[in-house]
Design a protein around this motif. Structure first.
Motif, PDB file in Angstrom:
ATOM      1  N   PRO A 347      42.066  51.647  61.549  1.00 29.15           N
ATOM      2  CA  PRO A 347      42.558  52.435  60.579  1.00 29.15           C
ATOM      3  C   PRO A 347      42.101  52.369  58.949  1.00 29.15           C
ATOM      4  N   ALA A 348      41.985  53.821  58.452  1.00 33.58           N
ATOM      5  CA  ALA A 348      42.172  53.705  56.967  1.00 33.58           C
ATOM      6  C   ALA A 348      42.485  54.607  55.992  1.00 33.58           C
ATOM      7  N   ASP A 349      42.900  54.553  54.888  1.00 32.55           N
ATOM      8  CA  ASP A 349      42.987  55.943  54.197  1.00 32.55           C
ATOM      9  C   ASP A 349      43.084  56.393  53.117  1.00 32.55           C
ATOM     10  N   THR A 350      41.979  54.846  52.181  1.00 31.88           N
ATOM     11  CA  THR A 350      42.014  54.911  50.876  1.00 31.88           C
ATOM     12  C   THR A 350      39.711  55.052  50.962  1.00 31.88           C
ATOM     13  N   PRO A 351      39.390  55.194  50.077  1.00 32.79           N
ATOM     14  CA  PRO A 351      37.709  54.690  50.042  1.00 32.79           C
ATOM     15  C   PRO A 351      37.888  53.217  49.852  1.00 32.79           C
ATOM     16  N   GLU A 352      38.628  52.397  49.216  1.00 38.27           N
ATOM     17  CA  GLU A 352      38.522  51.492  49.721  1.00 38.27           C
ATOM     18  C   GLU A 352      38.686  50.476  50.907  1.00 38.27           C
ATOM     19  N   ALA A 353      39.892  51.190  51.816  1.00 38.10           N
ATOM     20  CA  ALA A 353      40.117  50.669  53.100  1.00 38.10           C
ATOM     21  C   ALA A 353      38.963  51.561  53.652  1.00 38.10           C
ATOM     22  N   PHE A 354      38.789  52.795  53.375  1.00 37.65           N
ATOM     23  CA  PHE A 354      37.244  52.660  54.553  1.00 37.65           C
ATOM     24  C   PHE A 354      36.266  52.644  54.438  1.00 37.65           C
ATOM     25  N   THR A 355      36.179  51.711  52.996  1.00 36.89           N
ATOM     26  CA  THR A 355      34.841  50.950  52.740  1.00 36.89           C
ATOM     27  C   THR A 355      34.805  49.240  53.989  1.00 36.89           C
ATOM     28  N   ALA A 356      35.794  48.785  53.625  1.00 34.35           N
ATOM     29  CA  ALA A 356      36.479  47.572  54.936  1.00 34.35           C
ATOM     30  C   ALA A 356      36.187  48.250  55.947  1.00 34.35           C
ATOM     31  N   LYS A 380      41.860  42.527  70.529  1.00 33.90           N
ATOM     32  CA  LYS A 380      42.384  42.437  69.225  1.00 33.90           C
ATOM     33  C   LYS A 380      42.301  42.546  68.115  1.00 33.90           C
ATOM     34  N   PHE A 381      40.833  43.856  68.346  1.00 32.43           N
ATOM     35  CA  PHE A 381      40.971  44.137  66.743  1.00 32.43           C
ATOM     36  C   PHE A 381      41.189  46.131  66.600  1.00 32.43           C
ATOM     37  N   SER A 382      41.274  46.513  67.502  1.00 32.67           N
ATOM     38  CA  SER A 382      41.895  47.992  68.300  1.00 32.67           C
ATOM     39  C   SER A 382      43.476  48.033  67.767  1.00 32.67           C
ATOM     40  N   LYS A 383      42.751  48.608  66.872  1.00 33.14           N
ATOM     41  CA  LYS A 383      44.552  49.575  66.178  1.00 33.14           C
ATOM     42  C   LYS A 383      45.248  50.672  66.844  1.00 33.14           C
ATOM     43  N   ASP A 384      44.521  51.117  67.342  1.00 31.27           N
ATOM     44  CA  ASP A 384      44.821  52.449  68.934  1.00 31.27           C
ATOM     45  C   ASP A 384      45.842  52.389  69.465  1.00 31.27           C
ATOM     46  N   TYR A 420      28.140  53.995  68.633  1.00 27.20           N
ATOM     47  CA  TYR A 420      28.417  54.697  67.546  1.00 27.20           C
ATOM     48  C   TYR A 420      28.864  55.035  66.908  1.00 27.20           C
ATOM     49  N   SER A 421      28.886  54.317  65.376  1.00 16.78           N
ATOM     50  CA  SER A 421      29.696  54.387  64.293  1.00 16.78           C
ATOM     51  C   SER A 421      30.753  55.776  64.275  1.00 16.78           C
ATOM     52  N   VAL A 422      31.292  56.261  64.372  1.00 15.75           N
ATOM     53  CA  VAL A 422      31.799  57.286  63.841  1.00 15.75           C
ATOM     54  C   VAL A 422      33.171  56.905  62.681  1.00 15.75           C
ATOM     55  N   ARG A 423      33.321  57.628  61.762  1.00 16.89           N
ATOM     56  CA  ARG A 423      34.548  58.517  60.958  1.00 16.89           C
ATOM     57  C   ARG A 423      35.326  59.376  61.174  1.00 16.89           C
ATOM     58  N   THR A 424      36.622  59.695  61.088  1.00 12.06           N
ATOM     59  CA  THR A 424      37.444  60.272  61.687  1.00 12.06           C
ATOM     60  C   THR A 424      38.535  60.541  59.927  1.00 12.06           C
ATOM     61  N   SER A 425      39.661  61.389  60.912  1.00  8.09           N
ATOM     62  CA  SER A 425      41.167  61.149  59.758  1.00  8.09           C
ATOM     63  C   SER A 425      41.168  59.435  59.647  1.00  8.09           C
ATOM     64  N   TYR A 426      41.751  59.168  60.980  1.00  5.73           N
ATOM     65  CA  TYR A 426      42.083  57.891  61.253  1.00  5.73           C
ATOM     66  C   TYR A 426      41.855  56.736  60.911  1.00  5.73           C
ATOM     67  N   GLY A 427      40.041  56.795  60.433  1.00  7.52           N
ATOM     68  CA  GLY A 427      39.387  55.736  60.181  1.00  7.52           C
ATOM     69  C   GLY A 427      37.716  55.528  60.723  1.00  7.52           C
ATOM     70  N   TRP A 428      37.729  53.875  60.719  1.00  8.98           N
ATOM     71  CA  TRP A 428      36.103  54.124  61.231  1.00  8.98           C
ATOM     72  C   TRP A 428      36.761  53.833  62.801  1.00  8.98           C
ATOM     73  N   HIS A 429      36.002  54.503  64.026  1.00 13.27           N
ATOM     74  CA  HIS A 429      35.735  53.959  65.373  1.00 13.27           C
ATOM     75  C   HIS A 429      34.165  53.668  65.868  1.00 13.27           C
ATOM     76  N   LEU A 430      34.666  52.892  66.334  1.00 12.58           N
ATOM     77  CA  LEU A 430      32.971  52.353  67.006  1.00 12.58           C
ATOM     78  C   LEU A 430      33.429  52.801  68.577  1.00 12.58           C
ATOM     79  N   VAL A 431      32.465  53.828  69.287  1.00 14.07           N
ATOM     80  CA  VAL A 431      32.727  54.463  70.310  1.00 14.07           C
ATOM     81  C   VAL A 431      31.582  54.235  71.297  1.00 14.07           C
ATOM     82  N   GLU A 432      31.643  53.880  72.653  1.00  6.22           N
ATOM     83  CA  GLU A 432      30.709  53.897  73.744  1.00  6.22           C
ATOM     84  C   GLU A 432      31.229  54.798  74.382  1.00  6.22           C
ATOM     85  N   VAL A 433      29.946  56.363  74.514  1.00  2.00           N
ATOM     86  CA  VAL A 433      30.319  57.019  76.342  1.00  2.00           C
ATOM     87  C   VAL A 433      30.265  56.207  77.592  1.00  2.00           C
ATOM     88  N   LEU A 434      31.011  56.501  78.425  1.00  2.00           N
ATOM     89  CA  LEU A 434      30.842  55.718  79.195  1.00  2.00           C
ATOM     90  C   LEU A 434      30.193  56.384  80.525  1.00  2.00           C
TER      91      LEU A 434
END
Length: 701
Positions: A347-356, A380-384, A420-434
């Motif tokens: 998740p991210a909600d600021t420019p700095e957070a999106f970069t990180a 371990k890492f996903s915040k969803d 695929y790396s996908v940026r949304t309003s929630y933050g950055w996602h790492l997505v795989e279509v199964l």
């Protein structure tokens, strides 16, 4: 000379007049301004047990908490007033009980692992809906290091501390009362019987419609008796007033409609030619969606056409949903009806957070490409919270179920098995279509431009002039009513009982005009017609969509209402009581079959009914009948009972004895818990009722 001589002879009168004038100036000076020598203040919004609330302070706190936020101002002022009243009462009660909040407790309520409900509400992460402790830690660090210097934020935090203290003190008082709740054995035993003794009974219901309204004659004494019998429900603590009003709706003329349609038509060629649809739509108050829509998901006005015209073409103008629109087809896709995927959200909600977050996503992608387990990394890492513990998986996702960027990869651009790396309003996602379903549906991507079909300024002005002429010709309530009856399409409406600080008038809703209307009513006399024309705005397009004229129908002082003022509200209930008595007189004997035959109705049955039941499936809410049948023994027949929906005669067919309660401790606990659950809401209301509250809000807004 003769005049001067007279003045000299009566000079004492002149001295007295001058003295009175000087005294008047002194008194006026002492009693005017913000503070008089008598201690009253023209800026006192209210007083709670002698503690004054200053209007300027109230306004500052409102600005601190709400700033320039939109929305309906009177509701938030009502909430703020309630806060100040409750804070004063709670503080006074807490001091009397010796309750307080220590500095360490206050810090824990703001920054501890289990913070105040106020913190939990205001500092919840929108992505996870959990408390954002990182944000709280940053604020705490800034406070401790002296870098918390933003004046507005400091003011906000200071006010929030007061709210937290009030909430915790109130919670402590509630807990004191809750701990004192005790259920004696006899009450637990009675509660056991009320909940566990289930009876069956047959009944005949004679509805009130059996008696025609013309057979019932009502007198003022009938109304007075009803008011007396329902005193607890009808008694009012405050003076109220009722309004009669008429609404003049402002509708667009044919010329207005034609002009707006032509305006859209003129834009169609440029809309079709533009290469920058987003900018064009933004300039012309339209909208564009990243989603793809099936035929069923599109408005009926374009559902067929959208799939028949080529990409890039525009259809319109057409009328839909109160506006003229034109639609441009941006894309056609044959899309799977569902798909499976997995993702990791940072998740991210600021420019700095999106970069990180992007750096973290890149690192995770490298790990996966090197052979790491997606399930392990997601856990371990996903915040969803909806997918992390399932290895990041979402199965059976339908189009448009997720945010557009995710949806685009899942159904349009993404290849199965790739990352695929996908940026949304929630933050950055790492997505795989199964996988994607074999079944597919044709969908389109569209953009709209539109013009709301609203009255022009000239049409609004014409409506205002007509309304102004109407109010000028009808200056008393009787003439007002008569004129409304004579005009086709107009109807007089009656408001509910309004209190001095209300801001909502019937179906007109909450608005500045409604508040102005009520303020006028409390400065008018019965029968007056307001000279003002009250204007209401459309909540979407912000044009004046109605003018309202109003008259004062009635004034009701605090206490029990007069027959005249409440007759319209209680007439049907009083009629039903009279009908009930007439029906009782016509009931002969106690044989249910004979009674049913006489009134051409039937015998019904109610089964497994307990005394504690508030609603019976075959009866509805009939507490008088329930009370009557539970006083009968098996086989006994009731006297006629006037209920809410008719008159009843009942026979108890089964009333088994209730065994000895063997779970009294549990029953006592349940009953006590029920009472405790009501303390939070009811205690503060009781404290308010006992407090000496002076409310002057209507003088200020």
């Amino acid at each position: 000379m003769a005049l001067i001589s007279k003045i000299r002879k009566n000079s004492w009168i002149l001295v007295v007049l001058i003295a009175l004038g000087l005294i008047g100036f002194i008194v006026m000076d002492m009693t005017s301004g913000q503070q008089s020598i008598f201690g009253s203040s023209q800026f006192t919004l209210g007083s709670i047990d002698g503690k004054k609330l200053d209007w300027n302070y109230f306004s500052r706190v409102e600005q601190i908490l709400y700033g320039n936020s939109g929305g309906e101002v009177y509701s938030r002022r009502q909430s703020l007033w309630n806060y100040f009243v409750e804070e004063a009462i709670v503080q006074e009660e807490a001091e009397g009980l010796g309750l307080g909040i220590s500095k360490s407790e206050l810090m824990d309520l703001q920054f501890g692992p289990d913070p105040s409900p106020i913190i939990k509400q205001r500092f919840a992460d929108p992505a996870t809906r959990q408390v954002n402790f990182q944000q709280l830690n940053d604020i705490r660090k800034a406070i401790e290091e002296g870098t918390f210097t933003d004046p507005r934020m400091r003011s906000y935090w200071a006010q929030q501390e007061k709210e937290i203290i009030k909430e915790r003190l109130q919670s402590k008082i509630n807990n004191l009362i809750a701990k004192a709740v005790y259920t004696p054995t006899w009450m637990a035993e009675m509660g056991y019987v009320e909940q566990n003794q289930a009876i069956d009974f047959n009944y005949v219901k004679i509805p009130f419609d059996e008696i025609d309204n013309t057979e019932v004659t009502l007198s003022d004494d009938d109304y007075k008796q009803y008011i007396k019998d329902n005193e607890a429900r009808l008694k009012q603590d405050e003076e109220t007033r009722k309004l009669e009003y008429v609404v003049f709706d402002i509708l667009p003329s044919a010329a207005d409609s034609t002009e707006l349609k032509n305006k859209v038509a003129e834009l169609v060629p440029d809309f079709e030619a533009t290469d920058d649809d987003s900018a064009f739509v933004a300039r012309n108050y339209g909208d564009i969606s990243a989603n793809y829509f099936s035929k069923e998901e599109l408005p009926a006005a374009i559902a067929d056409t959208a799939f028949q015209i080529p990409v890039g073409s525009v259809y319109g103008p057409y009328s839909d949903g109160g506006s003229y629109q034109a639609v441009k087809i941006l894309g056609h896709e044959l899309m799977a009806d569902s798909a499976d995927s997995r993702h990791i959200l940072i998740p991210a909600d600021t420019p700095e957070a999106f970069t990180a977050a992007k750096k973290t996503i890149d690192s995770l992608e490298n790990l996966l490409l090197a052979g790491a387990s997606f399930d392990t990394l997601a856990l371990k890492f996903s915040k969803d919270p909806g997918s992390a513990n399932k290895g990041g998986k979402y199965e059976g996702t339908t189009p448009n179920q997720f945010v557009p960027e995710y949806n685009e990869v899942l159904f349009v651009t993404g290849q199965i098995g790739k990352l695929y790396s996908v940026r949304t309003s929630y933050g950055w996602h790492l997505v795989e279509v199964l996988s994607r379903s074999a079944s597919k549906t044709e969908r389109v991507k569209v953009a709209f431009i539109r013009e709301a079909i609203v009255p022009s300024e000239a049409t609004q002005n014409e409506a205002y002039q007509r309304t102004q002429a109407f109010v000028g010709q009808n200056r008393d309530i009787e003439q007002f009513r008569k004129s409304v009856q004579e005009m086709e399409g107009l109807e007089m409406e009656i408001s509910p009982s309004l209190k001095k600080n209300d801001f909502n008038v019937g179906n007109l809703g909450a608005a500045q005009a409604s508040r102005d209307m009520i303020r006028w009513a409390f400065n008018a006399s019965k029968g007056d017609v307001s000279p003002e024309i009250y204007a209401y705005q459309d909540p979407v397009s912000y044009y004046t969509n109605k003018y309202v004229l109003v008259a004062l129908r009635s004034i009701q002082k605090a206490g029990l209402p007069s027959v005249e003022n409440i007759k319209d509200e209680i007439e049907q209930q009083v009629i039903n009581i009279k009908k009930g008595e007439l029906i009782k007189q016509r009931i002969q004997g106690t044989d249910l079959a004979a009674i049913a035959a006489n009134f051409k109705t039937k015998i019904d049955t109610a089964t497994n009914v307990t005394f504690a039941a508030s609603y019976i499936p075959t009866l509805g809410s009939e507490p008088a009948l329930i009370g009557e049948v539970f006083n009968l023994e098996q086989g006994q027949i009731s006297k006629p009972v006037v209920g809410n929906a008719g008159v009843y005669v009942a026979k108890v067919t089964n009333k088994p004895a209730v065994g000895q309660a063997n779970n009294i401790p549990q029953m006592r606990k349940v009953m006590a818990q029920t009472i405790r659950s009501q303390i939070n809401g009811q205690l503060i209301q009781a404290m308010k009722k006992n407090a000496d509250i002076e409310d002057y809000r209507s003088k200020f807004y």
